[in-house]
Design a protein around this motif. Structure first.
Motif, PDB file in Angstrom:
ATOM      1  N   VAL A 163       0.842  -1.202   0.000  1.00 25.41           N
ATOM      2  CA  VAL A 163       0.000   0.000   0.000  1.00 25.41           C
ATOM      3  C   VAL A 163       0.878   1.254   0.000  1.00 25.41           C
ATOM      4  CG1 VAL A 163      -1.788   1.177   1.359  1.00 25.41           C
ATOM      5  CG2 VAL A 163      -1.743  -1.312   1.290  1.00 25.41           C
ATOM      6  N   TRP A 165       1.422   5.676   0.348  1.00 22.23           N
ATOM      7  CA  TRP A 165       1.122   6.613   1.437  1.00 22.23           C
ATOM      8  C   TRP A 165       0.052   7.643   1.080  1.00 22.23           C
ATOM      9  CZ3 TRP A 165       2.161  10.999  -1.121  1.00 22.23           C
ATOM     10  CH2 TRP A 165       3.195  11.006  -2.041  1.00 22.23           C
ATOM     11  N   ARG A 174      -9.621  -1.216  -0.712  1.00 17.77           N
ATOM     12  CA  ARG A 174     -10.085  -1.637  -2.036  1.00 17.77           C
ATOM     13  C   ARG A 174      -9.404  -2.954  -2.431  1.00 17.77           C
ATOM     14  NH1 ARG A 174      -7.160   2.799  -5.990  1.00 17.77           N
ATOM     15  NH2 ARG A 174      -5.232   1.643  -6.195  1.00 17.77           N
ATOM     16  N   LYS A 189       1.229  -4.737   3.803  1.00 15.23           N
ATOM     17  CA  LYS A 189       2.421  -3.948   4.130  1.00 15.23           C
ATOM     18  C   LYS A 189       2.108  -2.494   3.791  1.00 15.23           C
ATOM     19  CE  LYS A 189       5.934  -2.186   3.100  1.00 15.23           C
ATOM     20  NZ  LYS A 189       6.137  -0.750   3.363  1.00 15.23           N
ATOM     21  N   GLU A 192       5.850   3.126   4.601  1.00 17.23           N
ATOM     22  CA  GLU A 192       6.612   3.409   5.828  1.00 17.23           C
ATOM     23  C   GLU A 192       6.365   4.811   6.380  1.00 17.23           C
ATOM     24  OE1 GLU A 192       7.521   2.239   2.876  1.00 17.23           O
ATOM     25  OE2 GLU A 192       9.700   2.389   2.622  1.00 17.23           O
ATOM     26  N   THR A 241       0.234  -1.168  -5.194  1.00 18.29           N
ATOM     27  CA  THR A 241      -0.033   0.205  -5.623  1.00 18.29           C
ATOM     28  C   THR A 241       1.175   1.045  -5.256  1.00 18.29           C
ATOM     29  OG1 THR A 241      -2.381  -0.108  -5.226  1.00 18.29           O
ATOM     30  CG2 THR A 241      -1.627   2.142  -5.469  1.00 18.29           C
ATOM     31  N   GLY A 242       1.745   1.715  -6.223  1.00 17.38           N
ATOM     32  CA  GLY A 242       2.924   2.527  -5.946  1.00 17.38           C
ATOM     33  C   GLY A 242       3.560   2.979  -7.245  1.00 17.38           C
ATOM     34  N   SER A 243       4.855   3.198  -7.197  1.00 19.45           N
ATOM     35  CA  SER A 243       5.557   3.779  -8.341  1.00 19.45           C
ATOM     36  C   SER A 243       5.881   2.716  -9.404  1.00 19.45           C
ATOM     37  CB  SER A 243       6.844   4.429  -7.862  1.00 19.45           C
ATOM     38  OG  SER A 243       7.665   3.454  -7.259  1.00 19.45           O
ATOM     39  N   THR A 246       9.130   0.658  -8.447  1.00 20.30           N
ATOM     40  CA  THR A 246       8.932  -0.424  -7.480  1.00 20.30           C
ATOM     41  C   THR A 246       8.045  -1.509  -8.087  1.00 20.30           C
ATOM     42  OG1 THR A 246       9.074   1.244  -5.747  1.00 20.30           O
ATOM     43  CG2 THR A 246       8.322  -0.925  -5.081  1.00 20.30           C
ATOM     44  N   GLU A 264      -1.129  -1.205  -9.769  1.00 20.78           N
ATOM     45  CA  GLU A 264      -1.733   0.130  -9.913  1.00 20.78           C
ATOM     46  C   GLU A 264      -0.590   1.123  -9.767  1.00 20.78           C
ATOM     47  OE1 GLU A 264      -4.731   0.613 -10.725  1.00 20.78           O
ATOM     48  OE2 GLU A 264      -6.047  -0.858  -9.788  1.00 20.78           O
ATOM     49  N   LEU A 265      -0.150   1.678 -10.890  1.00 22.31           N
ATOM     50  CA  LEU A 265       1.062   2.516 -10.854  1.00 22.31           C
ATOM     51  C   LEU A 265       0.706   3.981 -11.075  1.00 22.31           C
ATOM     52  CD1 LEU A 265       3.322  -0.011 -12.772  1.00 22.31           C
ATOM     53  CD2 LEU A 265       2.900   0.150 -10.320  1.00 22.31           C
ATOM     54  N   GLY A 266       1.582   4.709 -11.673  1.00 21.36           N
ATOM     55  CA  GLY A 266       1.374   6.149 -11.737  1.00 21.36           C
ATOM     56  C   GLY A 266       0.475   6.597 -12.875  1.00 21.36           C
ATOM     57  N   CYS A 298      -2.569   9.239  -7.937  1.00 14.59           N
ATOM     58  CA  CYS A 298      -2.083   8.623  -9.177  1.00 14.59           C
ATOM     59  C   CYS A 298      -2.941   9.038 -10.368  1.00 14.59           C
ATOM     60  CB  CYS A 298      -2.080   7.108  -9.037  1.00 14.59           C
ATOM     61  SG  CYS A 298      -3.675   6.510  -8.501  1.00 14.59           S
ATOM     62  N   GLU A 398       5.649  11.937 -13.960  1.00 19.52           N
ATOM     63  CA  GLU A 398       4.669  12.122 -12.898  1.00 19.52           C
ATOM     64  C   GLU A 398       5.309  12.914 -11.757  1.00 19.52           C
ATOM     65  OE1 GLU A 398       3.527   8.726 -10.473  1.00 19.52           O
ATOM     66  OE2 GLU A 398       1.455   9.354 -10.762  1.00 19.52           O
TER      67      GLU A 398
HETATM   68  P1  NAD Z   1       6.614   3.315  -3.808  1.00 19.91           P
HETATM   69  O1  NAD Z   1       6.570   2.502  -5.029  1.00 19.91           O
HETATM   70  O2  NAD Z   1       7.901   3.866  -3.364  1.00 19.91           O
HETATM   71  O3  NAD Z   1       6.066   2.488  -2.561  1.00 19.91           O
HETATM   72  C1  NAD Z   1       4.822   1.829  -2.604  1.00 19.91           C
HETATM   73  C2  NAD Z   1       4.851   0.731  -1.581  1.00 19.91           C
HETATM   74  O4  NAD Z   1       5.765  -0.260  -2.013  1.00 19.91           O
HETATM   75  C3  NAD Z   1       5.291   1.139  -0.172  1.00 19.91           C
HETATM   76  O5  NAD Z   1       4.520   0.445   0.785  1.00 19.91           O
HETATM   77  C4  NAD Z   1       6.736   0.643  -0.129  1.00 19.91           C
HETATM   78  O6  NAD Z   1       7.198   0.373   1.164  1.00 19.91           O
HETATM   79  C5  NAD Z   1       6.623  -0.622  -0.942  1.00 19.91           C
HETATM   80  N1  NAD Z   1       7.878  -1.127  -1.507  1.00 19.91           N
HETATM   81  C6  NAD Z   1       8.986  -0.432  -1.849  1.00 19.91           C
HETATM   82  N2  NAD Z   1       9.926  -1.267  -2.358  1.00 19.91           N
HETATM   83  C7  NAD Z   1       9.383  -2.513  -2.346  1.00 19.91           C
HETATM   84  C8  NAD Z   1       9.848  -3.790  -2.766  1.00 19.91           C
HETATM   85  N3  NAD Z   1      11.065  -3.944  -3.293  1.00 19.91           N
HETATM   86  N4  NAD Z   1       9.028  -4.836  -2.635  1.00 19.91           N
HETATM   87  C9  NAD Z   1       7.791  -4.695  -2.124  1.00 19.91           C
HETATM   88  N5  NAD Z   1       7.292  -3.515  -1.695  1.00 19.91           N
HETATM   89  C10 NAD Z   1       8.085  -2.437  -1.817  1.00 19.91           C
HETATM   90  O7  NAD Z   1       5.548   4.438  -4.040  1.00 19.91           O
HETATM   91  P2  NAD Z   1       5.081   5.568  -3.016  1.00 19.91           P
HETATM   92  O8  NAD Z   1       6.120   6.609  -3.007  1.00 19.91           O
HETATM   93  O9  NAD Z   1       4.693   4.964  -1.724  1.00 19.91           O
HETATM   94  O10 NAD Z   1       3.726   6.076  -3.732  1.00 19.91           O
HETATM   95  C11 NAD Z   1       3.717   7.019  -4.752  1.00 19.91           C
HETATM   96  C12 NAD Z   1       3.569   6.355  -6.100  1.00 19.91           C
HETATM   97  O11 NAD Z   1       2.476   5.430  -6.103  1.00 19.91           O
HETATM   98  C13 NAD Z   1       3.266   7.325  -7.198  1.00 19.91           C
HETATM   99  O12 NAD Z   1       4.116   7.099  -8.285  1.00 19.91           O
HETATM  100  C14 NAD Z   1       1.814   7.048  -7.576  1.00 19.91           C
HETATM  101  O13 NAD Z   1       1.470   7.315  -8.891  1.00 19.91           O
HETATM  102  C15 NAD Z   1       1.648   5.633  -7.247  1.00 19.91           C
HETATM  103  N6  NAD Z   1       0.243   5.355  -6.898  1.00 19.91           N
HETATM  104  C16 NAD Z   1      -0.559   4.713  -7.797  1.00 19.91           C
HETATM  105  C17 NAD Z   1      -1.882   4.473  -7.501  1.00 19.91           C
HETATM  106  C18 NAD Z   1      -2.800   3.756  -8.473  1.00 19.91           C
HETATM  107  O14 NAD Z   1      -3.865   3.347  -8.070  1.00 19.91           O
HETATM  108  N7  NAD Z   1      -2.453   3.580  -9.731  1.00 19.91           N
HETATM  109  C19 NAD Z   1      -2.395   4.885  -6.293  1.00 19.91           C
HETATM  110  C20 NAD Z   1      -1.567   5.525  -5.404  1.00 19.91           C
HETATM  111  C21 NAD Z   1      -0.231   5.749  -5.718  1.00 19.91           C
END
Ligand code: NAD
Length: 494
Positions: A163, A165, A174, A189, A192, A241-243, A246, A264-266, A298, A398
Motif C-alpha cells: 500500500v 502513502w 479496495r 504492508k 513506511e 499500488t505505488g511507483s 517499485t 496500480e502505478l502512476g 495517481c 509524474e
Molecule cells: P513506492 O513505489 O515507493 O512504494 C509503494 C509501496 O511499495 C510502499 O509500501 C513501499 O514500502 C513498498 N515497496 C517499496 N519497495 C518494495 C519492494 N522492493 N518490494 C515490495 N514492496 C516495496 O511508491 P510511493 O512513493 O509509496 O507512492 C507514490 C507512487 O504510487 C506514485 O508514483 C503514484 O502514482 C503511485 N500510486 C498509484 C496508484 C494507483 O492506483 N495507480 C495509487 C496511489 C499511488
C-alpha cells in the motif's frame, strides 16, 4: 471522542489519538522480532507523530504462517456468513470514523474532509463486497448430452497487499475487501510513512468478527518488509499500488513463483477542454483534478489540454482560483493539506525549479510554503505551468504534487495525440457540449477510465486501473473480485 475533541486535544497538547503499536499478527499487536522501531511524521508539522515496528523477513514469515492458517479457516466460512461479517466491518468503520480520520490526517498530511471521505468510502467498499460474497456463482457451460459441466469460483489463497502513502486507508480496503469477499486471507504492508490506519483497521476487523489470522499487517520499509512478502511462494496474488520503479521490481520478484499480480502505478492524466465547453466548469474541474490531496493522486488530472480559443479565459480563471486556495494543517480542514514527506516535497520543488530554469511560464505557486498558523510543515503552493511542449519533462514525468502542466491544442487529432503522448494511461476527463465528439475522444484516449464533463465522477462500483505504464488489472467494481478468484471447471461424463 468526537473529531472536534480529538483535534482540540492534538493542538492543545500535541497528543494524537492512541496509535497502535507493533505489527498485527494472528489477531493481536506484536512487536517486531528484532525489537526495532521507526518514526512516522505529522507532515503538516514536520515533527514525529509516533513510532512503529520496523519489520523484516522474520515478521513477514510469522504473518504469512498466520495467513495460511487464516485462509484455511476463512475459505470454509459459508458465503452468507462472510457477507454478514463484511457488513459488520462496514458498520464498525463508520462507527470509528472520527478516530480513523484524525489518525489518517496526522499520518498522511491530507485534510480531515479528505480523510473522512476515505474512511466512509472504505466502509462503502466493505458494504459493496459484502453484497458480492454470497453471489460468486460459477457457470454451467453446455457440452451437449454426453457431459455435465460446471465451474466453481475458488479463492486464490493468501494475498499480499502493498500500500502507498497517498491513500493509506482506501487503497488498503479496495484490496482486502474483495479478497475477503472471495474467501482469501491477506498480509498487508503499509507504506513506511503512513503505517497507523492499517493497524487500526486490522484491529477493527477482528473486533467485528473476522477470525484472527485472516488479515495480518507487517509494517516497515519496502526493502525489509515488502520485498520478502511479495517474494514468498505462499503468496498467491500480490496487489501492488505505488511507483513504476517499485512495481517493476515486484513483477520480477513474483516471477519465479508465478504469483498473480495487480499493478496500480502512476499516471499523467489529461483533462481535455474543447472550445465549446463552459469556462467556469473547466476551471473548477481542472482545479480539483490537480489540487485534491495536494496532487498526490495517481489519477490526478495533472495535464490540462485546452483548445487555443479557450486557453486564455480558462487559465486566467484557474489561476485566480488556485491563488485563492488555503493550505494548512489538515486537522483545520483547509482546501489543501501537506506533502507527505520532506523528501517528496524536495522532489516536487525540483521539477518546478527545473521548469523555471528552462524558461517555462510559472503562472502561480512555484514555491514551498509552511502552515500559516505555525510556520511549520511540508507544503507546496498550487502551481500552474503554462504552454508546455509535448516533450517537456513536466508533461512526461509524474510529479505527484500540486503542479499542473497546461498544453494547448487546435484540433481533435491534436488533442488525441497529446492525450496519449505519455507512457501512462490511467484516467482522463473530456469537457465538451458535443456528445459525438465526447464519445470519439472517450474511445480514442488510452485510459482505464474516462469521464465526460466532470473529472472525479464515478464510484467504487466502477472498475479502476490503468494501461501501459499505469499498470494492469482492475480494482473496485465487480471486476475487483477477479484477481481473488479462479475458475475451476468440473466435468462429469454421462
Ligand atoms: P513506492 O513505489 O515507493 O512504494 C509503494 C509501496 O511499495 C510502499 O509500501 C513501499 O514500502 C513498498 N515497496 C517499496 N519497495 C518494495 C519492494 N522492493 N518490494 C515490495 N514492496 C516495496 O511508491 P510511493 O512513493 O509509496 O507512492 C507514490 C507512487 O504510487 C506514485 O508514483 C503514484 O502514482 C503511485 N500510486 C498509484 C496508484 C494507483 O492506483 N495507480 C495509487 C496511489 C499511488
Amino acid at each position: 471522542m468526537t473529531t472536534d475533541a480529538l483535534v482540540e486535544t492534538y493542538f492543545r497538547t500535541g497528543t494524537p489519538p492512541d496509535l497502535p503499536q507493533g505489527h498485527f499478527i494472528d489477531g493481536e499487536l506484536a512487536p517486531a522480532a528484532s525489537g526495532r522501531t521507526m518514526d512516522s511524521f505529522d507532515p503538516a508539522m514536520g515533527e514525529i507523530l509516533g513510532t512503529f515496528a520496523a519489520g523484516d523477513g522474520e515478521d513477514v514469515g510469522r504473518a504469512l504462517s498466520s495467513s495460511v492458517r487464516g485462509f484455511e479457516t476463512w475459505r470454509r466460512v459459508p458465503p452468507a456468513e462472510r457477507t454478514r461479517t463484511l457488513f459488520r466491518i462496514a458498520e464498525a468503520l463508520r462507527a470509528d470514523a472520527d478516530r480513523l480520520s484524525v489518525i489518517e490526517t496526522l499520518d498522511s498530511g491530507k485534510t480531515l474532509a479528505e480523510a473522512r471521505g476515505d474512511v466512509m468510502g472504505s466502509a462503502r467498499l466493505f458494504e459493496y463486497y459484502a453484497g458480492a460474497a454470497d453471489k460468486l456463482d460459477g457457470r454451467a457451460p453446455n457440452l451437449g448430452n454426453d457431459y455435465t459441466a460446471f465451474t466453481l469460483r475458488e479463492p486464490v489463497g493468501v494475498t499480499a497487499h502493498i500500500v502507498p502513502w497517498n491513500y493509506p486507508t482506501s487503497t488498503l480496503v479496495r484490496g482486502i475487501a474483495p479478497a475477503l469477499a472471495a474467501g482469501c486471507s491477506a498480509v498487508v504492508k503499509p507504506a513506511e510513512t503512513t503505517p497507523f490506519t492499517a493497524l487500526a483497521i486490522a484491529e477493527i476487523l477482528v473486533k467485528a468478527g473476522l477470525p484472527a489470522g485472516v488479515v495480518n499487517v507487517v509494517t516497515g520499509t519496502g526493502s525489509e518488509a515488502g520485498a520478502p512478502l511479495v517474494a514468498d511462494p505462499r503468496v498467491r496474488h500480490v496487489t501492488f499500488t505505488g511507483s513504476v520503479a517499485t512495481g517493476t521490481r515486484v513483477m520480477q520478484a513474483v516471477a519465479p513463483n508465478v504469483t498473480g499480480l495487480t499493478l496500480e502505478l502512476g499516471g499523467k492524466s489529461p483533462l481535455v477542454a474543447f472550445d465549446d465547453a463552459d469556462v467556469e466548469a473547466v476551471a473548477d474541474g481542472a482545479l480539483w483534478a490537480i489540487f485534491s490531496n495536494a496532487g498526490q493522486i495517481c489519477s490526478a488530472g495533472s495535464r490540462l489540454l485546452v483548445h487555443r480559443n479557450l486557453h486564455e479565459a480558462v487559465v486566467a480563471r484557474l489561476v485566480e482560483k488556485a491563488r485563492a486556495l488555503k493550505h494548512g494543517h489538515g486537522l483545520r480542514d483547509p482546501d489543501m493539506g501537506a506533502i507527505n514527506s520532506a523528501g517528496h516535497l524536495d522532489r516536487i520543488a525540483g521539477f518546478v525549479d527545473r521548469a523555471r530554469a528552462r524558461g517555462v511560464d510559472v503562472l502561480c505557486g512555484g514555491e514551498t510554503v509552511t502552515d500559516p498558523e505555525t510556520g511549520k510543515g511540508w507544503f507546496y503552493a498550487p502551481t500552474v505551468l503554462d504552454r508546455l511542449g509535448p516533450d517537456d519533462e513536466a508533461v512526461l514525468q509524474e510529479i505527484f504534487g500540486p503542479v499542473l502542466a497546461v498544453q494547448v491544442f487546435d484540433t481533435e487529432e491534436d488533442a488525441i495525440r497529446l492525450a496519449n503522448g505519455t507512457d501512462y494511461a490511467l484516467n482522463a476527463g473530456i469537457y465538451t457540449r458535443d456528445t459525438g465528439r465526447a464519445m470519439r475522444m472517450a474511445r480514442a484516449i488510452d485510459a482505464g477510465q474516462v469521464t465526460v464533463n466532470d473529472y472525479w465522477a464515478g464510484g467504487i462500483e466502477l472498475p479502476f486501473g490503468g494501461n501501459r505504464k499505469s499498470g494492469f488489472g482492475r480494482e473496485k467494481g465487480l471486476e475487483g473480485l477477479d484477481a481473488y478468484t479462479r475458475a475451476k471447471a468440473i466435468t462429469l461424463a454421462a
